[in-house]
Design an enzyme around this catalytic site. Structure first.
Site, mmCIF file in Angstrom:
data_model
loop_
_atom_site.group_PDB
_atom_site.id
_atom_site.type_symbol
_atom_site.label_atom_id
_atom_site.label_comp_id
_atom_site.label_asym_id
_atom_site.label_seq_id
_atom_site.Cartn_x
_atom_site.Cartn_y
_atom_site.Cartn_z
ATOM 1 C CG HIS A 52 -1.692 -2.873 4.417
ATOM 2 N ND1 HIS A 52 -0.676 -2.807 3.505
ATOM 3 C CD2 HIS A 52 -1.349 -2.067 5.441
ATOM 4 C CE1 HIS A 52 0.269 -1.999 3.969
ATOM 5 N NE2 HIS A 52 -0.131 -1.535 5.138
ATOM 6 C CD GLU A 107 0.510 -4.218 7.209
ATOM 7 O OE1 GLU A 107 -0.071 -3.589 8.093
ATOM 8 O OE2 GLU A 107 1.634 -3.872 6.754
#
Lengths: 497, 497
Positions: B371, B346
């Site tokens: 993510h 992320e």
């Protein structure tokens, strides 16, 4: 019993640490294997290059790690306009400036030199200027006598204005018309269409200033000079080949303009024999009817016949989303017999006709792709491009200024680099956004886009790619000379220690 | 002679048009072949689904084509805060809302419900409020009597404030503390660190409000309700398992909090037997010493022992760039024996330790990746992820609000979708940015990120992926029920015609 327990426990702990080591080894191997897939990672660095690499990577890692912990203050997370001057003072920038960078393969005729240079041109004799009533725009033309028409206010000689008003203020006012740089780009350039509108107006506004034949030839000569100064050895210029004019009322056609380019190139090579010259990619605007395109091709063929070694090939330009998709010109382009160097995929609109220009460019046998920004969304095409050795001419700063992407770290170039795609870095229209003619693009790609691990190998490969994928005739000569300059460059870095 | 010339010319023209047709055919084939690589393209649509698909695609194409020609006015090119309410009125949004979307596999405990809901919670009895002197922040606590400490001004009962001042104004003031939504996000949230700072403060500020045991259980019950209303059938909640408290001075530990979750889940399933329940992913904060991590793992194991079917696994949360890289916890995580569901990648910082969490997550055997924003820059890992069937939990709106990417069209999800990566759409903390609990994420992914050609097949696959990659025990039951609801959904679209 407990000594046995201790022995058992010790064994278990030993086994654990063994497993830990194996996993960490596996980690290293995996990262290493992936790094080897990057652009440049087949290059073996010499002993001196390894030393230079350490110097460069120390600087790179220091800057990136600073940014990682202080993102608020990190240049590359701001808009290019904010940091472009600041980074010039960094050691890394200076190294990249002095680095032999190979060729510029994607640059447009009157977008190469910055506003200070263009302002100087307005000091040429016989230049007339007409401001719009609200001063929001300006027209230029060279003429012996006061022009008539094309002016709602009054044509005045630039020289007279400077004599009768405050010349410094006048120059400052004029300079603004030669650049996209503003202090608040996010507010002025709210979206892609808006910034393209400003961008196109630059070319329209400066058209009659640049297409005055003496100025045209001077601009091009000075472009070559700026490239050479920036350690570029060869150039392929995309040009719309506009008609030129002179004070005697002569209008020169596109073929004449091509001849001008050739003549100036030869003069420049004579003046600077260490420069390897330039070739043309005839690249007229894409938003035209098929009949006009047919005419373009006719012109291109005529130029090819006259100067087969000077014309590299054909392309179409201007805002891709608003232009005609390539597929509308299929039969004409397919049978043209010209080498093709298409702009394609300079868009964010996935699955639209613009996006699919990428398919057309590849199917039409394009030698390189201009921008290819959208290619990252096309897994099959990415394979084809690699297989067919079609170079991607990536222009990161252009894509930022023209609003395809804000944060350079999200530029698809990162993915292309990670997969050793045939990437060539270029600068598109560096003058319009006041970038140096190539160094800034290398700086942003190296410091902002590429991996923290990407090093001298990548830089060297990117420079070499620009030679391999050029249409220069005797590439081995180009590469040989490049290697000589490269060794000198490495030597100069070692002296920094 | 000329009849022969005509025959020859005709033949050449015929051959030309033949070539043209062949090239166009090749073009179609290539585009088609690439489309088949997209998420969902192995799905065969039934006759009724094909009709529904045409309805959906008419709407999608109309909106996208409008945006293509009018980018200034296109919702999805603005910030999410600007268009989130506007799109709710579109037919397509309503279709996506009514669509069975499978499971939410990536959502955080107190980030699921919006500020209006949280404001309502402040009407609960025994809530005390303390504003900072400059009114820039607020503390909460539930107590029988006026609390002491933790307040530079004065603790007051929420009820009393409402009675003695303008309650509407007070509520408006309070609501602002429960949302990241502002009118000028680009000015307030200048960079990723800044927006994360606001984001973290939301959780810190609301902590003592939510961790009051009755509120905690109500919030979670109502979260399940909101999910069910949004046509989600199953949930895996990432939770920090904070200690809860009550008015009697009891403090409940993490294991108790897990028990609370289990009890409420069971109650909800009893109240709404059509909901398939939920599981926990214990996900405490990552910026801790190794000793603390060891303790986390101990707690996770204890919960696993007590409720083996309820605990799905383990993760670590909060801003990845500022947290400890996974590799620092290698031995402990490797031998934990827990199922792992790591946040990783992320980040925008390519080649840093955060970026390389992706390697660690994969090597540690993570079941899914939260993510995986940076994965697009890792060609080897992308292959591994696909081979090992590790799902990517993509949260587009979260990544926009938390400033990983501005233009959703540059989100790497586009690339993941194009390559049929194992993608699951999720919403992360939809309440904090006032998104609907899942529909907005589907809308943005479908209209803003995916190809103009991506259709019902992709939507169905994305919903199915969320079931396949869940840790639900009897997946066939989940999928069977999904298929039934899907057919009803298709029927309802057909009625629109």
């Amino acid at each position: 019993m407990w000594p046995l327990t201790i022995i058992l426990l010790t064994n278990i702990l030993l086994a654990m640490s063994q497993i830990h080591k194996i996993v960490l080894k596996e980690r290293e191997t995996l990262i290493e294997r992936e790094l080897k897939m990057m652009v440049g990672y087949s290059i073996e660095l010499s002993a001196t290059e390894l030393v230079a690499n350490e110097i460069i990577m120390d600087l790179k890692r220091k800057e990136i790690d600073y940014g990682f912990w202080n993102p608020k203050y990190y240049h590359l997370l701001k808009h290019f306009f904010e940091y472009k001057e600041l980074v010039k003072d960094t050691k890394l920038y200076k190294i990249l400036k002095s680095m032999p960078k190979g060729a510029v393969l994607h640059g447009h005729d009157t977008g190469m030199l910055g506003p200070d240079y263009v302002l100087e041109l307005t000091y040429c004799d016989d230049l007339w200027i007409c401001f719009k009533e609200d001063q929001s725009d300006v027209n230029f033309v060279f003429a012996k006598h006061r022009p008539t028409g094309w002016c709602a206010t009054k044509w005045e000689r630039a020289m007279d204005i400077r004599r009768t008003t405050n010349a410094t203020e006048f120059d400052a006012k004029l300079r603004k018309f030669f650049t996209l740089v503003v202090v608040n780009p996010q507010e002025v350039y709210t979206d892609l269409d808006t910034v393209w509108d400003y961008f196109m107006k630059y070319f329209i506004r400066t058209g009659p200033l640049f297409t005055y034949k003496p100025v045209w030839e001077k601009y091009y000569y000075d472009t070559l000079f700026a490239l050479r100064e920036d350690n570029v050895m060869y150039f392929e210029i995309r040009t719309v080949l506009p008609p030129l004019y002179d004070l005697e009322g002569n209008i020169y056609n596109s073929v004449d303009t091509a001849k001008s380019y050739k003549r100036v190139t030869e003069k420049f090579k004579k003046d600077y024999p260490d420069f390897f010259g330039a070739k043309l990619i005839y690249a007229p605007v894409r938003s035209v009817a098929r009949e006009t395109l047919k005419n373009y091709i006719k012109v291109a063929k005529e130029i090819h016949k006259l100067m087969p070694d000077f014309l590299a090939g054909f392309d179409l330009v201007s805002q891709e989303d608003l232009g005609k998709p390539l597929k509308e010109f299929y039969p004409d382009l397919a049978k043209s017999g010209l080498n093709l160097y298409f702009h394609a995929g300079e868009t964010n609109w996935y699955g639209t006709s613009t996006d699919e220009n990428l398919f057309d460019a590849v199917l039409l046998g394009t030698k390189r792709i201009g921008h290819a920004f959208a290619l990252v969304k096309h897994p099959l095409l990415m394979k084809e491009v690699k297989k067919r050795k079609i170079a991607l001419e990536v222009n990161v700063i252009s894509n930022v200024v023209l609003k395809l992407v804000d944060d350079v770290r999200n530029h698809p170039l990162a993915t292309y680099l990670s997969q050793n795609m045939p990437v060539v870095l270029s600068s598109d229209d560096p003058g319009v956004w006041e970038a140096e003619i190539l160094t800034h693009d290398f700086y942003v790609a190296f410091m902002g886009v590429s991996s923290r691990h990407a090093d001298l190998k990548m830089l060297k490969q990117l420079a070499l790619n620009s030679l391999y994928y050029s249409s220069y005739g005797e590439k081995h000569k180009l590469v040989r000379e490049f290697q000589i300059r490269w060794m000198k460059f490495i030597g100069s870095i070692l002296k920094m220690k």
